[in-house]
Design an enzyme around this catalytic site. Structure first.
Site, PDB file in Angstrom:
ATOM      1  N   ARG A 143     -11.085   1.733   8.667  1.00  0.00           N
ATOM      2  CA  ARG A 143     -10.769   0.903   9.527  1.00  0.00           C
ATOM      3  C   ARG A 143     -12.372   0.035   9.881  1.00  0.00           C
ATOM      4  O   ARG A 143     -12.265  -0.964   9.691  1.00  0.00           O
ATOM      5  CB  ARG A 143      -9.883   0.497  10.828  1.00  0.00           C
ATOM      6  CG  ARG A 143      -8.597   0.366  10.112  1.00  0.00           C
ATOM      7  CD  ARG A 143      -7.983   0.606  11.363  1.00  0.00           C
ATOM      8  NE  ARG A 143      -6.612   1.420  11.605  1.00  0.00           N
ATOM      9  CZ  ARG A 143      -5.837   0.511  10.752  1.00  0.00           C
ATOM     10  NH1 ARG A 143      -5.844  -0.811  10.335  1.00  0.00           N
ATOM     11  NH2 ARG A 143      -4.518   1.311  10.484  1.00  0.00           N
ATOM     12  N   LYS A 199       0.951  -1.536   0.125  1.00  0.00           N
ATOM     13  CA  LYS A 199       0.040  -0.210  -0.100  1.00  0.00           C
ATOM     14  C   LYS A 199       1.185   1.377   0.263  1.00  0.00           C
ATOM     15  O   LYS A 199       0.236   1.865  -0.585  1.00  0.00           O
ATOM     16  CB  LYS A 199      -0.508  -0.827   1.556  1.00  0.00           C
ATOM     17  CG  LYS A 199      -2.528  -0.893   1.114  1.00  0.00           C
ATOM     18  CD  LYS A 199      -3.403  -0.462   2.539  1.00  0.00           C
ATOM     19  CE  LYS A 199      -2.535  -0.662   3.327  1.00  0.00           C
ATOM     20  NZ  LYS A 199      -3.551  -0.289   4.708  1.00  0.00           N
ATOM     21  N   ARG A 246      11.697  -9.377  11.523  1.00  0.00           N
ATOM     22  CA  ARG A 246      11.986  -8.550  12.337  1.00  0.00           C
ATOM     23  C   ARG A 246      10.531  -9.498  12.528  1.00  0.00           C
ATOM     24  O   ARG A 246      10.389 -10.747  11.836  1.00  0.00           O
ATOM     25  CB  ARG A 246      10.865  -7.597  11.682  1.00  0.00           C
ATOM     26  CG  ARG A 246      12.641  -6.327  10.861  1.00  0.00           C
ATOM     27  CD  ARG A 246      10.859  -5.251  10.519  1.00  0.00           C
ATOM     28  NE  ARG A 246      10.220  -5.806   9.872  1.00  0.00           N
ATOM     29  CZ  ARG A 246       9.378  -4.631   9.275  1.00  0.00           C
ATOM     30  NH1 ARG A 246       9.344  -3.446   9.982  1.00  0.00           N
ATOM     31  NH2 ARG A 246       8.333  -4.733   9.002  1.00  0.00           N
ATOM     32  N   ARG A 265      10.103 -11.945   4.388  1.00  0.00           N
ATOM     33  CA  ARG A 265      11.746 -11.430   4.577  1.00  0.00           C
ATOM     34  C   ARG A 265      12.343 -11.393   5.451  1.00  0.00           C
ATOM     35  O   ARG A 265      12.203 -11.762   6.789  1.00  0.00           O
ATOM     36  CB  ARG A 265      10.865  -9.752   5.630  1.00  0.00           C
ATOM     37  CG  ARG A 265      10.734  -9.158   4.380  1.00  0.00           C
ATOM     38  CD  ARG A 265       9.927  -7.823   4.256  1.00  0.00           C
ATOM     39  NE  ARG A 265       8.587  -7.167   3.812  1.00  0.00           N
ATOM     40  CZ  ARG A 265       7.429  -7.037   4.714  1.00  0.00           C
ATOM     41  NH1 ARG A 265       7.470  -6.512   5.768  1.00  0.00           N
ATOM     42  NH2 ARG A 265       6.478  -6.780   3.833  1.00  0.00           N
ATOM     43  N   ARG A 320      -2.156 -11.131  12.493  1.00  0.00           N
ATOM     44  CA  ARG A 320      -2.276  -9.946  11.521  1.00  0.00           C
ATOM     45  C   ARG A 320      -3.754  -9.186  10.869  1.00  0.00           C
ATOM     46  O   ARG A 320      -4.325  -8.423  10.676  1.00  0.00           O
ATOM     47  CB  ARG A 320      -1.272  -8.608  10.884  1.00  0.00           C
ATOM     48  CG  ARG A 320      -0.731  -7.642  12.250  1.00  0.00           C
ATOM     49  CD  ARG A 320       1.384  -8.004  12.202  1.00  0.00           C
ATOM     50  NE  ARG A 320       0.942  -6.946  10.411  1.00  0.00           N
ATOM     51  CZ  ARG A 320       2.119  -6.707  10.058  1.00  0.00           C
ATOM     52  NH1 ARG A 320       3.265  -7.745  10.608  1.00  0.00           N
ATOM     53  NH2 ARG A 320       2.393  -6.338   9.193  1.00  0.00           N
TER      54      ARG A 320
END
Ligand SMILES: [Zn+2]
Length: 219
Positions: free
Chosen positions: A91, A13, A163, A130, A174
């Site tokens: 949201r 995004k 991370r 990642r 999430r």
């Protein structure tokens, strides 16, 4: 042009928001920035938000809406012909309905709710693969952008790390929260015929081209 940008965490995004705003000269308004600004400047809304956060509570929808409404009165929005791209807001359906009401006060309505659509399993793979270099911040992916030597930065030979936010369980959580909150929003904007589904799996340039095809119609 008035745009809401929807999409799960990891869908890209940020990159798209930046390109849309540069191309169409509208301010990029993220809820994160609004929060930080209000709290840093100790505005009445910022002070209220801090009180909730200090108690470990979620900032209520009404307060979020007030902050966004206040932000939409700023000069950059007005200079863009009451134009904006909202990122991280709405949201919830409550917030989306409130945004309709805010626009209606200006005799305006939203042009598009752009939904960056990425299949969830792929999203999880993208984010959880990642790896980052702690020294130079270079980013890698265990499948799509492998370092020359497994787990080692090409540039400075530092061991890479993952991370906490990118750990599989965290990402899944999430995304689950996002889905619960956002599916009703997509339906909300579908009913208003504002939703634009964009295939977020493509290269970011192609994603942007698809977005531009839609937006150029109202420019
Ligand atoms: Zn490095």
């Amino acid at each position: 042009m008035r745009i809401v940008l929807l999409g799960p965490p990891g869908a890209g995004k940020g990159t798209q928001a930046k390109r849309i705003c540069e191309t169409y000269n509208i301010p990029h308004i993220s809820t994160g920035d609004i929060f930080r600004e209000n709290m840093k400047n100790d505005t009445p809304l910022g002070i209220k938000a801090k009180e909730y956060m200090a108690q470990g509570l979620l900032v209520p929808d009404e307060l979020v809406v007030d902050m966004v409404e206040d932000r939409l009165k700023h000069e950059d929005v007005l200079n863009a012909g009451y134009g904006y791209l909202l990122d991280g807001f709405p949201r919830t359906v409550f917030q989306a309905a409130a945004l309709c009401a805010i626009n209606a006060k200006k005799d305006c309505e939203l042009d598009f709710a752009i939904n960056l659509d990425v299949p969830l399993d792929i999203l999880i793979e993208r984010v959880s693969g990642r790896r980052i270099c702690p020294k130079c911040a270079a980013t890698y992916h265990i499948k799509y952008k492998k370092p020359l030597v497994d787990g080692i930065c090409d540039l400075d030979k530092t061991p890479l790390y993952q991370r906490d936010d990118d750990k599989k369980e965290t990402v899944e959580k999430r995304i689950e929260i996002y889905q619960d909150q956002t599916f009703p929003l997509i339906t909300f904007y579908e009913d208003k015929q504002k939703i634009i589904n964009i295939n977020g799996l493509q290269h970011m340039t192609d994603v942007f081209n698809d977005i531009e095809k839609v937006l150029s119609g109202v420019r």
